[in-house]
Write a protein that holds these residues in place. Structure first.
Motif, mmCIF file in Angstrom:
data_model
loop_
_atom_site.group_PDB
_atom_site.id
_atom_site.type_symbol
_atom_site.label_atom_id
_atom_site.label_comp_id
_atom_site.label_asym_id
_atom_site.label_seq_id
_atom_site.Cartn_x
_atom_site.Cartn_y
_atom_site.Cartn_z
ATOM 1 N N VAL A 1 0.879 -1.406 -0.061
ATOM 2 C CA VAL A 1 0.139 0.077 -0.029
ATOM 3 C C VAL A 1 0.870 1.492 0.082
ATOM 4 N N ALA A 2 1.981 1.324 0.699
ATOM 5 C CA ALA A 2 2.786 2.470 0.782
ATOM 6 C C ALA A 2 3.659 2.438 -0.600
ATOM 7 N N LEU A 3 3.812 1.651 -1.127
ATOM 8 C CA LEU A 3 4.492 1.814 -2.455
ATOM 9 C C LEU A 3 3.319 2.411 -3.483
ATOM 10 N N VAL A 4 2.123 1.781 -3.401
ATOM 11 C CA VAL A 4 0.966 2.155 -4.297
ATOM 12 C C VAL A 4 0.979 3.886 -3.935
ATOM 13 N N GLU A 5 1.005 4.339 -2.865
ATOM 14 C CA GLU A 5 0.791 5.622 -2.321
ATOM 15 C C GLU A 5 1.898 6.488 -2.613
ATOM 16 N N SER A 6 3.117 5.882 -3.138
ATOM 17 C CA SER A 6 4.207 6.600 -3.108
ATOM 18 C C SER A 6 4.535 6.985 -4.955
ATOM 19 N N LEU A 7 3.546 6.449 -5.564
ATOM 20 C CA LEU A 7 3.433 6.526 -6.990
ATOM 21 C C LEU A 7 2.873 7.765 -7.510
ATOM 22 N N SER A 8 3.472 8.293 -8.434
ATOM 23 C CA SER A 8 2.731 9.385 -9.040
ATOM 24 C C SER A 8 1.400 9.135 -9.739
ATOM 25 N N THR A 9 0.390 10.061 -10.043
ATOM 26 C CA THR A 9 -0.718 9.813 -10.780
ATOM 27 C C THR A 9 -0.294 9.043 -12.255
ATOM 28 N N GLU A 10 0.919 9.512 -12.864
ATOM 29 C CA GLU A 10 1.229 9.182 -14.223
ATOM 30 C C GLU A 10 1.648 7.629 -14.213
ATOM 31 N N GLN A 11 2.586 7.445 -12.878
ATOM 32 C CA GLN A 11 3.032 6.072 -12.950
ATOM 33 C C GLN A 11 1.837 5.077 -12.459
ATOM 34 N N LEU A 12 0.697 5.421 -12.098
ATOM 35 C CA LEU A 12 -0.270 4.602 -11.706
ATOM 36 C C LEU A 12 -1.157 4.360 -13.045
ATOM 37 N N THR A 13 -1.643 5.431 -13.728
ATOM 38 C CA THR A 13 -2.533 5.484 -14.743
ATOM 39 C C THR A 13 -1.976 5.436 -16.104
ATOM 40 N N GLN A 14 -0.695 5.800 -16.331
ATOM 41 C CA GLN A 14 -0.611 5.762 -17.863
ATOM 42 C C GLN A 14 0.102 4.253 -18.446
ATOM 43 N N PRO A 15 -0.543 3.715 -19.317
ATOM 44 C CA PRO A 15 -0.481 2.202 -19.806
ATOM 45 C C PRO A 15 0.869 2.143 -20.306
ATOM 46 N N HIS A 16 1.670 2.940 -20.573
ATOM 47 C CA HIS A 16 2.950 2.727 -20.929
ATOM 48 C C HIS A 16 4.170 3.229 -19.696
ATOM 49 N N ALA A 17 3.662 3.556 -18.800
ATOM 50 C CA ALA A 17 4.780 4.049 -17.513
ATOM 51 C C ALA A 17 5.713 2.946 -17.262
ATOM 52 N N TYR A 18 5.491 1.898 -17.432
ATOM 53 C CA TYR A 18 6.295 0.722 -17.346
ATOM 54 C C TYR A 18 6.457 -0.249 -18.529
ATOM 55 N N ALA A 19 7.458 -0.008 -18.981
ATOM 56 C CA ALA A 19 7.419 -0.709 -20.345
ATOM 57 C C ALA A 19 7.357 -2.241 -20.020
ATOM 58 N N TRP A 20 7.828 -2.931 -18.851
ATOM 59 C CA TRP A 20 7.750 -4.084 -18.687
ATOM 60 C C TRP A 20 6.096 -4.685 -18.662
ATOM 61 N N LEU A 21 5.296 -3.652 -18.451
ATOM 62 C CA LEU A 21 3.815 -4.051 -18.150
ATOM 63 C C LEU A 21 2.961 -3.950 -19.476
ATOM 64 N N GLY A 22 3.882 -3.590 -20.440
ATOM 65 C CA GLY A 22 2.967 -3.608 -21.923
ATOM 66 C C GLY A 22 2.346 -2.369 -21.936
ATOM 67 N N ASP A 23 0.962 -2.721 -22.275
ATOM 68 C CA ASP A 23 -0.089 -1.568 -22.231
ATOM 69 C C ASP A 23 -0.771 -1.649 -20.972
ATOM 70 N N GLU A 24 -0.630 -2.406 -19.942
ATOM 71 C CA GLU A 24 -1.123 -2.327 -18.538
ATOM 72 C C GLU A 24 -0.894 -1.175 -17.622
ATOM 73 N N ALA A 25 -1.827 -0.616 -17.183
ATOM 74 C CA ALA A 25 -1.407 0.494 -16.193
ATOM 75 C C ALA A 25 -1.161 -0.167 -14.857
ATOM 76 N N MET A 26 -0.545 0.584 -14.135
ATOM 77 C CA MET A 26 0.151 -0.059 -12.635
ATOM 78 C C MET A 26 -0.999 -0.234 -11.688
ATOM 79 N N ALA A 27 -2.093 0.808 -11.898
ATOM 80 C CA ALA A 27 -3.200 0.856 -11.086
ATOM 81 C C ALA A 27 -3.974 -0.426 -11.100
ATOM 82 N N ASN A 28 -4.242 -1.022 -12.398
ATOM 83 C CA ASN A 28 -4.849 -2.425 -12.625
ATOM 84 C C ASN A 28 -4.178 -3.495 -11.757
#
Length: 159
Positions: free
Chosen positions: A109-136
């Motif tokens: 939970v602390a890690l999730v709370e530390s992420l920016s809105t962009e890190q959580l919601t942008q589908p390509h914020a993490y290349a290793w997730l493909g087109d999945e958003a970290m929030a999901n």
């Protein structure tokens, strides 16, 4: 897509509800509901997925390769990964499994709370997730996983 507040709220509510039920039936058999495993195994399973989430984010932040879902596993091998998790943690008693889950929940939970809105919601914020958003992904490792545990308890007839 679920919001940060939604992820955290669902996580806290889900953990509280799951533990209320498993605390009443620590180490109870789940029978056919989940491969003759125990209520303890639900806790260790969810704990292990918290550790995976934590590892992905820590490795990414450190610039290390991220093994998603886990080193040596692909999503097509999810059953094998979950079996390895079971094998690695099945010796834990209920009290230890519960303590580990509560601790890993807090860190996740602390890690999730530390992420920016962009890190959580942008589908390509993490290349290793493909087109999945970290929030999901975070929701799946937290609140949705607690809901899964409750469905297993329901199927096992554990109130």
């Amino acid at each position: 897509m679920i919001s940060r507040i939604g992820i955290v709220s669902a996580a806290h509510a889900g953990l509280t509800s799951l533990l209320a039920r498993t605390d009443r039936y620590p180490d109870a058999s789940l029978g056919d509901a989940w491969r003759d495993r125990r209520t303890t195994d639900i806790l260790t399973h969810v704990h292990a997925w918290h550790l995976l989430l934590e590892g992905w984010l820590v490795d990414d932040a450190a610039g290390r390769p991220v093994h998603y879902p886990a080193e040596g596993y692909t999503w097509a091998m999810l059953g094998e990964l979950n079996d390895r998790i079971y094998d690695d943690l099945r010796a834990l008693d209920y009290a230890e499994a519960r303590a580990r889950l509560v601790a890993s929940h807090a860190r996740a939970v602390a890690l999730v709370e530390s992420l920016s809105t962009e890190q959580l919601t942008q589908p390509h914020a993490y290349a290793w997730l493909g087109d999945e958003a970290m929030a999901n992904v975070a929701h799946e490792c937290l609140g949705a996983h607690y809901a899964w545990g409750e469905r297993v308890l329901d199927a096992a007839g554990i109130a």
